[in-house]
Motif scaffolding. Structure first.
Motif, short mmCIF file in Angstrom:
data_model
loop_
_atom_site.label_atom_id
_atom_site.label_comp_id
_atom_site.label_asym_id
_atom_site.label_seq_id
_atom_site.Cartn_x
_atom_site.Cartn_y
_atom_site.Cartn_z
N TRP A 149 -3.64 7.59 -3.93
CA TRP A 149 -2.45 8.04 -3.19
C TRP A 149 -2.26 7.28 -1.88
O TRP A 149 -1.14 7.22 -1.36
N GLN A 151 -2.33 4.16 -1.61
CA GLN A 151 -1.65 2.90 -1.92
C GLN A 151 -0.14 3.08 -2.01
O GLN A 151 0.60 2.09 -2.11
N ASN A 152 0.32 4.31 -1.99
CA ASN A 152 1.74 4.62 -2.11
C ASN A 152 2.27 5.02 -0.74
O ASN A 152 1.87 6.04 -0.18
#
Length: 568
Positions: A149, A151-152
Motif C-alpha cells: 500500500w 507504493q500507491n
C-alpha cells in the motif's frame, strides 16, 4: 610579480600571482625555459590557481564555497532520494526534504571537524555511495520489504501514525547499524591500526573497491538523467567546456583598489567556477522553459521533472527554519545483518579516503600527509559517521572525492603488468557478477540460521565488498614486486618529510597550537593520531625564528633610514 614564500617552501610551481594592481593572474610556464620534462610535471599537473597555504580574497572564498556546495549538492541530494524508495518514502516529498536538510546539516559539521582536527586537507565530508549500497542490500531483505500500500500514492497518508511507523522503523534500523559500525572506524583511526594495515592495502585493493562503489548505482543515475536527457547533456557540456576548453582564457572583470580608480583585472573565471557556471546556466534555461510552458505540465509526461516548479508544494509546506537533532526519528535499533553490511561500507569508505588524502594533497600542492594525519582523518570520519547515524541521515559521511581518489591511486600502479591487469579485472568482474547471482538465487544461500542468512545475503550482494576482498587476497598472495604493486611509490611519497618539516607542520599539525604550544605534554607524542616532531625540526624552527628576527630587524633599520632620508 612574485610568488609567496609558501609556494617556494612547497616546491611546487603555482602560476597564480598577485600583481601590483591587485589583479589575480595565472601565468603559464615558458616551454623554452623549462624543457619538456618539466612542462609535464609542473606546467600541467601542478598548475594551481591557489595552493593549500594560500588565502584567496574574501569574495573569491565566498564564491568558491558556493561552488563546493553546488558540487557536493548533487551527491548529497541523490543519497536520500535513492534511499527513500527502500524506506517507503517515495510518495512523501516533505519527509524527503527533511532527510535532505539533515544530511546537509551533518555534512557541514563533519567538514568543519575534518578540516580543523582531522587530516586538515580541503576535503568536503558528505553522504557516500559506499554506505548506500549495503544499506539498500539490507533493506531488500524480506523483513524490510515495503508494504504494497505504500507504493500507491492514493493510499499514502504521510501524517498517519501507521505510515510514520513504517518508514521510521526502517530508518532506526539503518541508524543503529551505522552507529555501531562507525565505532569500528573510530577505533581503527585513533588507535593507529590504519598505519599497520596500509602495509597490506595497496592500490590494487583500493582501485576495484572505489570502482565498485558507484557501478551498481549507474541504473539510478541513468534513470535520473533520463528524466530529460537534453538538460543532462547540456549541463555536462557546460561543465566540460568551462573546465577543459576555456580554463586558460582570462575574463576582464571590474575591480576596485584603495588609492586607485575602478579598473579591469583579468580573472580566470572558467577555471575557478566551472561547476557553478554550468549549473547556473542550466537552471536558468530550465526556468525560462518552465515559465514559457515549453516543458510539459503533465506529471506523467517526459521532461516534466526538468521544470523548476515541480516541488513547489514542498517549498510552501516545509518550515523556513528547521534544526535537525539526534534521535529525531526515534531510538535506533541494532541487528547483526545490518552491522556487517554497513561494516563493508565502512571498510570501503576508509580505503577510499586514504586514496583521497594522497590525491588531494598532490592536487592542492601539499606534501603527502604523514601517518598521524591519516590516522586522525580516518578517526574523525568515524566520528562523522557516528553523528550521521545519531542524527538519522540514513547514511554515513566520507571524503567527498571518489573520482579524484580513484584517478590518483591508479597512477601508482603499473597497469602494463599482466598480474595487475588480472587482479583488477577479476576483482571488478567478480564484484559485478557475484551480487547479481546472489540476488537471483538467494534461496541457495540459506543455512537455516536466519541471522547468518541475512549477513551472507548482505555481504554477497555488496559488490564493493566482494571486489575489495578479492583484490586484497590476490594482491597479497600472487607474487609481485613492491614497485609492480604500487607500494614502492607510496613509501617514496614519505621521503623528504624532514626537509619539508616546516610545511608539513603548518598543514597537518593540530590547530590552535595543540600538542606544540599548548598541551605539549611528554606522552602526547606517543598517541598515534598526534603530530610528532620530525628529526631536526626543532633546530630548523629555531633557525627560522632567528632568521625571521634578523629579517625584521634589518627591515626596521631600513625603514628608519628611509624615514631619515625623507625628513632630510
Amino acid at each position: 610579480m612574485t610568488p609567496s614564500s609558501d609556494r617556494e617552501l612547497n616546491g611546487l610551481d603555482n602560476p597564480s600571482f598577485v600583481g601590483e594592481d591587485g589583479s589575480h593572474h595565472c601565468s603559464l610556464p615558458d616551454p623554452a625555459a623549462q624543457g619538456p620534462e618539466k612542462i609535464g610535471v609542473k606546467g600541467r599537473d601542478n598548475k594551481l590557481a591557489y595552493t593549500i597555504t594560500d588565502v584567496p580574497p574574501w569574495y573569491l572564498c565566498i564564491l568558491l564555497g558556493i561552488q563546493h556546495f553546488l558540487t557536493a549538492m548533487g551527491g548529497l541530494v541523490a543519497v536520500p532520494l535513492i534511499l527513500s524508495r527502500e524506506l517507503c518514502l517515495q510518495h512523501d516529498l516533505l519527509t524527503q526534504s527533511h532527510l535532505i536538510s539533515t544530511i546537509f546539516f551533518v555534512s557541514g559539521i563533519c567538514t568543519l571537524l575534518q578540516v580543523l582536527f582531522g587530516v586538515r586537507l580541503p576535503i568536503i565530508q558528505g553522504g557516500t555511495f559506499a554506505f548506500l549500497t549495503p544499506t539498500l542490500a539490507m533493506l531488500s531483505l524480506p523483513k524490510w520489504k515495503c508494504p504494497a500500500w505504500t507504493q500507491n500514492a492514493t493510499l499514502v497518508n504521510a501524517s498517519s501514525p501507521e505510515f510514520i511507523e513504517v518508514w521510521q522503523t526502517r530508518m532506526r534500523e539503518v541508524q543503529g547499524a551505522i552507529i555501531v559500525a562507525s565505532c569500528f572506524q573510530i577505533f581503527v583511526g585513533f588507535s593507529g591500526l590504519i598505519g599497520f594495515l596500509i602495509r597490506f592495502i595497496g592500490p590494487l585493493t583500493i582501485a576495484p573497491t572505489i570502482t565498485l562503489v558507484a557501478l551498481p548505482l549507474f541504473d539510478s543515475a541513468g534513470n535520473d538523467a533520463g528524466q530529460h536527457w537534453g538538460i543532462a547533456f547540456m549541463t555536462i557540456f557546460f561543465i566540460v567546456l568551462f573546465s577543459q576548453y576555456l580554463k586558460d582564457i582570462p575574463v576582464p572583470l571590474p575591480s576596485y583598489q584603495r588609492g586607485k580608480k575602478c579598473h579591469f583585472s583579468p580573472v580566470y573565471l572558467f577555471q575557478i567556477f566551472p561547476v557553478l557556471l554550468g549549473l547556473s546556466l542550466s537552471w536558468l534555461l530550465c526556468y525560462v522553459l518552465t515559465v514559457t510552458d515549453v516543458l510539459p505540465g503533465d506529471p506523467a509526461a517526459y521532461g516534466y521533472l526538468a521544470r523548476t516548479d515541480t516541488r513547489g508544494d514542498v517549498l510552501s509546506r516545509a518550515p523556513w527554519f528547521r534544526i535537525p537533532y539526534p534521535g529525531q526519528w526515534g531510538v535506533p535499533t541494532v541487528s547483526l545483518a545490518g552491522i556487517f553490511g554497513i561494516l563493508a561500507g565502512v571498510i570501503s569508505s576508509m580505503l577510499e579516503s586514504m586514496g583521497d588524502y594522497y590525491a588531494c594533497a598532490r592536487l592542492s600542492g601539499a606534501p603527502p600527509p604523514p601517518k598521524h594525519a591519516v590516522s586522525r582523518g580516518i578517526g574523525v570520519e568515524g566520528i562523522g559517521c557516528l553523528l550521521a547515524g545519531a542524527w538519522g541521515t540514513g547514511n554515513g559521511t566520507t571524503s567527498y572525492s571518489e573520482n579524484v581518489g580513484a584517478l590518483g591511486i591508479t597512477k601508482y600502479t603499473d597497469m602494463n603488468s599482466s598480474r595487475n591487469i588480472f587482479i583488477f579485472g577479476f576483482s571488478v568482474f567478480s564484484g559485478l557478477t557475484v551480487p547479481n547471482w546472489a540476488n537471483k538465487n538467494s534461496a541457495l544461500l540459506e543455512t537455516g540460521i536466519i541471522q547468518l542468512d541475512q549477513v551472507i545475503q548482505v555481504l554477497l550482494t555488496t559488490g564493493m565488498f566482494v571486489g575489495g576482498l578479492l583484490g586484497f587476497i590476490l594482491d597479497n598472495t600472487i607474487p609481485g614486486t613492491q614497485e609492480e604493486r604500487g607500494l614502492l611509490a607510496w613509501k617514496h611519497s614519505h621521503r623528504g618529510e624532514a626537509g619539508n618539516s616546516q610545511l608539513i607542520s603548518k598543514i597537518y599539525d593540530l590547530p590552535f597550537g595543540i600538542g606544540t604550544k599548548y598541551c605539549a605534554v611528554s606522552w602526547f607524542r606517543y598517541l598515534p593520531a598526534c603530530p610528532k616532531r620530525l628529526p631536526g625540526s626543532k633546530k630548523m624552527d629555531e633557525l627560522k625564528a632567528a632568521g625571521q628576527e634578523s629579517s625584521d630587524k634589518a627591515s626596521s633599520e631600513r625603514d628608519s633610514e628611509i624615514g631619515a632620508d625623507t625628513r632630510i
